[in-house]
Design a protein around this motif. Structure first.
Motif, PDB file in Angstrom:
ATOM      1  N   TYR A 168      85.842 100.405  77.182  1.00  0.00           N
ATOM      2  CA  TYR A 168      86.463  99.476  78.136  1.00  0.00           C
ATOM      3  C   TYR A 168      87.649  98.683  77.563  1.00  0.00           C
ATOM      4  N   PHE A 169      87.611  98.347  76.280  1.00  0.00           N
ATOM      5  CA  PHE A 169      88.699  97.558  75.689  1.00  0.00           C
ATOM      6  C   PHE A 169      89.591  98.400  74.763  1.00  0.00           C
ATOM      7  N   ARG A 170      89.554  99.703  74.944  1.00  0.00           N
ATOM      8  CA  ARG A 170      90.374 100.576  74.103  1.00  0.00           C
ATOM      9  C   ARG A 170      91.864 100.275  74.251  1.00  0.00           C
ATOM     10  N   THR A 213      73.252  96.179  76.048  1.00  0.00           N
ATOM     11  CA  THR A 213      73.080  96.548  77.464  1.00  0.00           C
ATOM     12  C   THR A 213      74.333  96.211  78.258  1.00  0.00           C
ATOM     13  N   GLN A 214      74.819  94.991  78.086  1.00  0.00           N
ATOM     14  CA  GLN A 214      76.022  94.575  78.833  1.00  0.00           C
ATOM     15  C   GLN A 214      77.275  95.340  78.363  1.00  0.00           C
ATOM     16  N   LEU A 215      77.403  95.530  77.035  1.00  0.00           N
ATOM     17  CA  LEU A 215      78.620  96.166  76.523  1.00  0.00           C
ATOM     18  C   LEU A 215      78.685  97.661  76.838  1.00  0.00           C
ATOM     19  N   HIS A 216      77.539  98.278  77.135  1.00  0.00           N
ATOM     20  CA  HIS A 216      77.559  99.679  77.575  1.00  0.00           C
ATOM     21  C   HIS A 216      77.959  99.784  79.045  1.00  0.00           C
ATOM     22  N   THR A 222      80.309  88.357  78.329  1.00  0.00           N
ATOM     23  CA  THR A 222      80.674  86.990  77.990  1.00  0.00           C
ATOM     24  C   THR A 222      79.676  86.421  77.007  1.00  0.00           C
ATOM     25  N   PHE A 223      80.157  85.904  75.890  1.00  0.00           N
ATOM     26  CA  PHE A 223      79.292  85.290  74.894  1.00  0.00           C
ATOM     27  C   PHE A 223      78.622  84.055  75.498  1.00  0.00           C
ATOM     28  N   ALA A 224      77.291  84.019  75.449  1.00  0.00           N
ATOM     29  CA  ALA A 224      76.544  82.946  76.111  1.00  0.00           C
ATOM     30  C   ALA A 224      76.758  81.582  75.461  1.00  0.00           C
ATOM     31  N   GLY A 225      77.226  81.552  74.202  1.00  0.00           N
ATOM     32  CA  GLY A 225      77.482  80.269  73.556  1.00  0.00           C
ATOM     33  C   GLY A 225      78.824  79.658  73.918  1.00  0.00           C
ATOM     34  N   ALA A 226      79.625  80.390  74.659  1.00  0.00           N
ATOM     35  CA  ALA A 226      80.935  79.891  75.100  1.00  0.00           C
ATOM     36  C   ALA A 226      80.842  79.406  76.554  1.00  0.00           C
ATOM     37  N   GLN A 227      81.983  79.198  77.168  1.00  0.00           N
ATOM     38  CA  GLN A 227      82.038  78.744  78.562  1.00  0.00           C
ATOM     39  C   GLN A 227      82.325  79.930  79.477  1.00  0.00           C
ATOM     40  N   ILE A 228      82.040  79.747  80.730  1.00  0.00           N
ATOM     41  CA  ILE A 228      82.477  80.724  81.715  1.00  0.00           C
ATOM     42  C   ILE A 228      83.758  80.193  82.358  1.00  0.00           C
ATOM     43  N   THR A 254      86.430  80.907  77.062  1.00  0.00           N
ATOM     44  CA  THR A 254      85.580  82.005  77.513  1.00  0.00           C
ATOM     45  C   THR A 254      85.783  83.159  76.543  1.00  0.00           C
ATOM     46  N   LEU A 255      84.716  83.550  75.840  1.00  0.00           N
ATOM     47  CA  LEU A 255      84.794  84.596  74.822  1.00  0.00           C
ATOM     48  C   LEU A 255      84.193  85.876  75.386  1.00  0.00           C
ATOM     49  N   ILE A 256      85.023  86.914  75.509  1.00  0.00           N
ATOM     50  CA  ILE A 256      84.610  88.157  76.159  1.00  0.00           C
ATOM     51  C   ILE A 256      84.806  89.328  75.205  1.00  0.00           C
ATOM     52  N   ALA A 257      83.738  90.133  75.038  1.00  0.00           N
ATOM     53  CA  ALA A 257      83.776  91.290  74.135  1.00  0.00           C
ATOM     54  C   ALA A 257      83.747  92.589  74.928  1.00  0.00           C
ATOM     55  N   GLY A 258      84.285  93.643  74.304  1.00  0.00           N
ATOM     56  CA  GLY A 258      84.242  94.980  74.898  1.00  0.00           C
ATOM     57  C   GLY A 258      84.407  96.024  73.805  1.00  0.00           C
ATOM     58  N   HIS A 259      83.797  97.175  73.986  1.00  0.00           N
ATOM     59  CA  HIS A 259      83.862  98.225  72.965  1.00  0.00           C
ATOM     60  C   HIS A 259      85.268  98.806  72.860  1.00  0.00           C
TER      61      HIS A 259
END
Length: 266
Positions: free
Chosen positions: A178-180, A148-151, A156-162, A169-174
């Protein structure tokens, strides 16, 4: 006049001649002495005129000796004063530790209480925006990294910090959206994360590729300082999940220190 009269050479004439000689001798001597004095005076003046450079050099030599003696006597005093000034300056100079602490104090980040910004973000909550100037990376930032968030943006990975908590802070993107354009990021680029409680800047220090299962929670927990990791599937442009991840690491530059006093998702 006695010789003109041709008087016989007897005792009387001798006496007269002697008298005449005695009479004339002082006069002749006085006259000669006068002439000698008249001649002697210009000689003395000439000698005095000829000797003035020597006298000037002699005076200069005496002056130089006097100045040297003054310098020799004053030098120890000046040296002692300089040493005292150096000692005083050394004692007054701060130690490297004091300088470091002063620098930290001057550059200390602002502290904010997240409670004043509505509390710690909840799962799926939009709490900021991430961008990298010079690239096309710019999207909303959510707390959580499920589909849901990545679409909708980056997650932000909830197991990391903000940002602001002092860890990673661990942040993912497709990679297909968005992260192309992470492939355009270079070392030294600025990663900007704007949140509801403050703005953060991170300097890109490295980019690398790794296996998806190599990165664990332990990697996050062992980080000694605040940083950010952006990642996406690799190779770029894939529309399905791949076993490789392209990672971009950024070291903290600026942003408020976060205090979590009430509420929160921890």
């Amino acid at each position: 006049m006695f010789f003109d009269k041709k008087l016989p050479f007897d005792g009387t004439v001798w006496n007269i001649r002697c008298f005449a000689a005695e009479y004339r001798l002082p006069k002749a001597e006085n006259q000669w002495n006068g002439e000698f004095m008249e001649m002697k005076q210009p000689i003395k003046e000439t000698q005095a005129a000829a000797n003035w450079p020597q006298r000037l050099l002699l005076a200069a030599a005496f002056g130089a000796v006097a100045l040297l003696a003054l310098c020799v006597s004053v030098h120890p005093i000046l040296q002692a004063a300089a040493l005292a000034a150096d000692v005083t300056g050394y004692q007054a100079a701060p130690s490297p530790k004091e300088l470091f602490c002063a620098e930290l104090s001057e550059n200390a980040p602002e502290t904010v209480d997240i409670a004043d910004a509505g509390g710690y973000p909840q799962q799926g909550e939009l709490y900021g925006k991430v961008s990298i100037p010079g690239t096309s990376v710019e999207c909303n930032l959510y707390y959580g990294d499920d589909n849901t968030q990545l679409h909708a943006g980056a997650g932000t990975f909830a197991g990391a910090q903000i940002p602001g908590e002092g860890g990673v802070t661990l942040i993912a993107g497709h990679t297909g959206s968005y992260f192309r354009d992470l492939e355009s990021v270079k070392e030294g680029d600025d990663i900007v994360i704007q949140t509801k409680y403050g703005e953060y800047h991170y300097k890109v220090t490295e980019m690398f590729v790794m296996q998806a299962d190599e990165f664990t929670q332990q990697n996050l927990d062992e980080s000694p300082r605040e940083s950010v990791l952006l990642y996406t599937c690799y190779p770029f442009g894939q529309l399905t999940v791949t076993p490789l991840r392209y990672m971009v690491r950024g070291e903290y530059v600026s942003g408020p220190k976060l205090v979590v006093s009430t509420g929160g998702g921890e």
